[in-house]
Design a protein around this motif. Sequence first.
Motif, PDB file in Angstrom:
ATOM      1  N   ALA A  62      -2.711  18.072 -20.099  1.00  0.00           N
ATOM      2  CA  ALA A  62      -1.904  18.692 -21.319  1.00  0.00           C
ATOM      3  C   ALA A  62      -0.937  19.383 -21.236  1.00  0.00           C
ATOM      4  CB  ALA A  62      -3.469  19.339 -22.598  1.00  0.00           C
ATOM      5  N   HIS A  63      -0.309  20.005 -22.767  1.00  0.00           N
ATOM      6  CA  HIS A  63       0.304  21.351 -22.421  1.00  0.00           C
ATOM      7  C   HIS A  63      -0.518  22.492 -23.905  1.00  0.00           C
ATOM      8  CE1 HIS A  63       4.387  22.796 -24.798  1.00  0.00           C
ATOM      9  NE2 HIS A  63       4.222  22.725 -23.370  1.00  0.00           N
ATOM     10  N   VAL A  64      -0.348  23.105 -23.207  1.00  0.00           N
ATOM     11  CA  VAL A  64      -0.862  23.970 -24.351  1.00  0.00           C
ATOM     12  C   VAL A  64       0.219  25.197 -24.383  1.00  0.00           C
ATOM     13  CG1 VAL A  64      -2.783  26.195 -24.136  1.00  0.00           C
ATOM     14  CG2 VAL A  64      -2.678  24.734 -22.621  1.00  0.00           C
ATOM     15  N   ALA A  65       0.756  24.599 -26.178  1.00  0.00           N
ATOM     16  CA  ALA A  65       2.099  25.126 -26.566  1.00  0.00           C
ATOM     17  C   ALA A  65       1.847  26.815 -26.932  1.00  0.00           C
ATOM     18  CB  ALA A  65       1.582  25.008 -28.229  1.00  0.00           C
ATOM     19  N   GLU A  66       0.661  27.698 -26.857  1.00  0.00           N
ATOM     20  CA  GLU A  66       0.603  28.766 -27.129  1.00  0.00           C
ATOM     21  C   GLU A  66       1.197  29.600 -26.005  1.00  0.00           C
ATOM     22  OE1 GLU A  66      -2.913  26.957 -29.512  1.00  0.00           O
ATOM     23  OE2 GLU A  66      -1.849  26.950 -27.070  1.00  0.00           O
ATOM     24  N   THR A  67       1.344  28.563 -24.646  1.00  0.00           N
ATOM     25  CA  THR A  67       1.434  29.716 -23.372  1.00  0.00           C
ATOM     26  C   THR A  67       2.734  28.929 -22.665  1.00  0.00           C
ATOM     27  OG1 THR A  67      -0.569  28.629 -21.785  1.00  0.00           O
ATOM     28  CG2 THR A  67      -0.826  30.606 -22.983  1.00  0.00           C
ATOM     29  N   GLY A  68       2.649  27.569 -22.920  1.00  0.00           N
ATOM     30  CA  GLY A  68       4.347  26.684 -22.598  1.00  0.00           C
ATOM     31  C   GLY A  68       3.163  26.235 -21.303  1.00  0.00           C
ATOM     32  N   ARG A  69       2.371  26.052 -20.921  1.00  0.00           N
ATOM     33  CA  ARG A  69       2.042  25.974 -19.197  1.00  0.00           C
ATOM     34  C   ARG A  69       1.197  24.590 -19.333  1.00  0.00           C
ATOM     35  NH1 ARG A  69      -0.555  31.456 -16.333  1.00  0.00           N
ATOM     36  NH2 ARG A  69       1.008  32.234 -16.317  1.00  0.00           N
ATOM     37  N   TYR A  70       0.937  24.597 -19.103  1.00  0.00           N
ATOM     38  CA  TYR A  70      -0.480  22.450 -18.535  1.00  0.00           C
ATOM     39  C   TYR A  70      -1.831  22.916 -17.896  1.00  0.00           C
ATOM     40  CZ  TYR A  70       4.310  21.089 -19.655  1.00  0.00           C
ATOM     41  OH  TYR A  70       5.768  20.905 -20.866  1.00  0.00           O
ATOM     42  N   ARG A  71      -2.492  22.023 -18.576  1.00  0.00           N
ATOM     43  CA  ARG A  71      -3.515  21.534 -17.758  1.00  0.00           C
ATOM     44  C   ARG A  71      -4.453  20.452 -17.527  1.00  0.00           C
ATOM     45  NH1 ARG A  71      -6.718  24.319 -22.181  1.00  0.00           N
ATOM     46  NH2 ARG A  71      -6.644  25.934 -21.488  1.00  0.00           N
ATOM     47  N   LEU A  72      -5.554  19.487 -16.936  1.00  0.00           N
ATOM     48  CA  LEU A  72      -5.397  18.311 -16.317  1.00  0.00           C
ATOM     49  C   LEU A  72      -6.222  18.235 -18.641  1.00  0.00           C
ATOM     50  CD1 LEU A  72      -7.417  18.910 -12.782  1.00  0.00           C
ATOM     51  CD2 LEU A  72      -5.254  18.017 -13.603  1.00  0.00           C
ATOM     52  N   GLY A  73      -6.065  16.810 -18.057  1.00  0.00           N
ATOM     53  CA  GLY A  73      -6.082  16.201 -19.363  1.00  0.00           C
ATOM     54  C   GLY A  73      -6.696  15.445 -19.452  1.00  0.00           C
ATOM     55  N   LEU A  74      -7.976  15.331 -21.350  1.00  0.00           N
ATOM     56  CA  LEU A  74      -9.181  14.976 -20.647  1.00  0.00           C
ATOM     57  C   LEU A  74      -9.119  13.750 -20.858  1.00  0.00           C
ATOM     58  CD1 LEU A  74     -10.149  16.270 -24.700  1.00  0.00           C
ATOM     59  CD2 LEU A  74     -10.764  16.989 -22.221  1.00  0.00           C
ATOM     60  N   ARG A  75      -8.128  12.958 -20.600  1.00  0.00           N
ATOM     61  CA  ARG A  75      -8.000  11.319 -20.338  1.00  0.00           C
ATOM     62  C   ARG A  75      -8.470  10.989 -18.740  1.00  0.00           C
ATOM     63  NH1 ARG A  75      -9.633   6.513 -20.990  1.00  0.00           N
ATOM     64  NH2 ARG A  75      -7.906   4.826 -19.964  1.00  0.00           N
ATOM     65  N   LEU A  76      -8.412  12.015 -18.038  1.00  0.00           N
ATOM     66  CA  LEU A  76      -8.636  12.568 -16.162  1.00  0.00           C
ATOM     67  C   LEU A  76     -10.376  12.511 -16.650  1.00  0.00           C
ATOM     68  CD1 LEU A  76      -6.465  14.743 -15.000  1.00  0.00           C
ATOM     69  CD2 LEU A  76      -7.264  12.430 -14.087  1.00  0.00           C
ATOM     70  N   LEU A  77     -11.335  13.015 -17.734  1.00  0.00           N
ATOM     71  CA  LEU A  77     -12.171  12.621 -17.735  1.00  0.00           C
ATOM     72  C   LEU A  77     -12.834  11.365 -17.985  1.00  0.00           C
ATOM     73  CD1 LEU A  77     -15.130  14.519 -17.775  1.00  0.00           C
ATOM     74  CD2 LEU A  77     -15.016  15.197 -19.932  1.00  0.00           C
ATOM     75  N   GLU A  78     -12.093  10.807 -19.050  1.00  0.00           N
ATOM     76  CA  GLU A  78     -12.721   9.644 -19.470  1.00  0.00           C
ATOM     77  C   GLU A  78     -12.718   8.600 -18.373  1.00  0.00           C
ATOM     78  OE1 GLU A  78     -10.198   9.966 -23.640  1.00  0.00           O
ATOM     79  OE2 GLU A  78     -10.402   8.205 -22.714  1.00  0.00           O
ATOM     80  N   LEU A  79     -11.756   8.705 -17.750  1.00  0.00           N
ATOM     81  CA  LEU A  79     -11.136   7.849 -16.354  1.00  0.00           C
ATOM     82  C   LEU A  79     -12.171   8.516 -14.892  1.00  0.00           C
ATOM     83  CD1 LEU A  79      -7.819   8.035 -15.685  1.00  0.00           C
ATOM     84  CD2 LEU A  79      -9.168   6.325 -16.642  1.00  0.00           C
ATOM     85  N   GLY A  80     -12.203  10.079 -15.224  1.00  0.00           N
ATOM     86  CA  GLY A  80     -13.466  10.007 -13.838  1.00  0.00           C
ATOM     87  C   GLY A  80     -14.376   8.993 -14.076  1.00  0.00           C
ATOM     88  N   ASN A  81     -15.550   9.422 -15.520  1.00  0.00           N
ATOM     89  CA  ASN A  81     -16.873   8.744 -16.088  1.00  0.00           C
ATOM     90  C   ASN A  81     -16.757   6.977 -15.965  1.00  0.00           C
ATOM     91  OD1 ASN A  81     -17.831  10.892 -17.100  1.00  0.00           O
ATOM     92  ND2 ASN A  81     -17.134  10.946 -19.049  1.00  0.00           N
ATOM     93  N   ALA A  82     -15.478   6.811 -16.281  1.00  0.00           N
ATOM     94  CA  ALA A  82     -15.133   5.058 -15.943  1.00  0.00           C
ATOM     95  C   ALA A  82     -15.637   4.559 -14.472  1.00  0.00           C
ATOM     96  CB  ALA A  82     -13.929   4.625 -16.415  1.00  0.00           C
ATOM     97  N   ALA A  83     -15.344   5.952 -14.124  1.00  0.00           N
ATOM     98  CA  ALA A  83     -15.021   5.585 -12.473  1.00  0.00           C
ATOM     99  C   ALA A  83     -16.148   5.714 -12.132  1.00  0.00           C
ATOM    100  CB  ALA A  83     -14.432   6.614 -11.474  1.00  0.00           C
TER     101      ALA A  83
END
Lengths: 252, 252
Positions: A62-83
């Motif tokens: 996920a791109h954080v517009a306020e800071t221009g930085r990046y972090r892990l996105g929520l889709r990973l959580l979905e994929l992790g739960n699926a795993a």
Amino acid sequence: MAQVEESVARHVASVDRAVAVLDVLAQSQSDLGTNEIARRTQINASSVSRLLATLARRGLVAHVAETGRYRLGLRLLELGNAALSRIDLRDVARPHLHELAELTGETVTLSVPGELEAVTMDFVASDSFVQSVARLGRPSVAHATAIGKVFLAFGGKLPDGPLVAYTERTITHRKKVAEEVDSTARRGWAQAVGEREIGLNALAAPIIDGQSALKGILGVQGPAGRFGRQAMRSAIAPLLSSANAISRIWTG
Amino acid sequence: MAQVEESVARHVASVDRAVAVLDVLAQSQSDLGTNEIARRTQINASSVSRLLATLARRGLVAHVAETGRYRLGLRLLELGNAALSRIDLRDVARPHLHELAELTGETVTLSVPGELEAVTMDFVASDSFVQSVARLGRPSVAHATAIGKVFLAFGGKLPDGPLVAYTERTITHRKKVAEEVDSTARRGWAQAVGEREIGLNALAAPIIDGQSALKGILGVQGPAGRFGRQAMRSAIAPLLSSANAISRIWTG
DNA sequence: CACGGTGTTGCCCATAAGGCAACAAGCGAA
DNA sequence: TTCGCTTGTTGCCTTATGGGCAACACCGTG
């Protein structure tokens, strides 16, 4: 190590780089900028920028517009739960069952909590001729087994009506069962000494997820002649160690 | 929509394909073979084979030796947990708070359960000149607020000593508080009608994870003149809808 | 044994992707 | 306000990579 990984298979370098970016974001306690990721992965910043754009579009980052930085996105959580939902606890636990059976020399069982009791779903039998036989699908008797006491300690309920005394040692007073369950909760493991069956001793420890919800119960059982006070005491640490190792599926 | 995604940024097609493979494995209830993944992704089987080899080496996918098939790997769980640990509930909830404030016309709050009570951590104020003012960091009074009743319904404890009667409507008998908490648990939301403050009405619903553990509490509050019996009844469904939408962070 | 499907890998070639350079923007210090 | 530095992105060029074809080994079924 998986055979696929050891073969001379050709790998996809771009995917490797993308995963390296994810790894760096996972390791970091804070959001990271493109240049910082480039430094940590030794990948050119323009390449990182394009990888991030692709990963962001797919939700893995996920791109954080306020800071221009990046972090892990929520889709990973979905994929992790699926795993997680496809994990077979037996497959993950089995090496630990073998290890514990080897260490203790006794029968080791894996149970899962059901609605009214915990049920044996896998076991590794002792190598000894004299052994405590386990059977798949067999429910535990909550008040008279180590497995059952762990089940009760995590919110399981005793059935209505009088509690059956299987041996002279079976705890049938509900107040004393409650005390036993409290002890189990406090020290993190349960024991049963000739309570379900004369001459049958057992220990059990919970397998829990990150929210302390019970996912399984690891047990060791053996005949009192061999699995007595001393051997039981020696088995506690490896039992807890194995239960904790299995729990790490959920806690990371 | 993120600015990065909307730009004419060049994307990395190999990474896109790799993620497509992950998506297909996530959608499937069972393990999939290389050819099946190729069919579902419209990617050549040899490409899929190489993508899988790379993903497997990095742990995002696991090869099941017994069947030759593939499934999502445990590394995804680790990455998902890492993603989750960086989530700010406020950020995720904020759009829902705005939406709910718009729908109800009242002040909407987000609280998180603490050790002894739930604490307001974000809110969206009503547009009305007459509004119920919320304040960040303010703890709830468990027995006299809707937020507090949800907190109690999920295992929160009442303080020792007599319960303060803030208004004539405050429920101060512990037995009646318990009944109120039971009602909350059964129907999945709580209400407070002039119990914390004369003329102040409120509703609250839990935000829970996959194991029904309380992660937050979503509340709506307003002056009784406007947020009366009818308006409160109308606010229940959107409140539950918003709370459920926020809960989907954890449940997928 | 034959057949069909699966999964992998050698190989070729077209193109995708890496990286350089340039640019825009932001920030902090002077 | 200006300057210098850093960040992040993108145009463009070059080449190394990756997609896909074909061939092969293996497996299960009839």
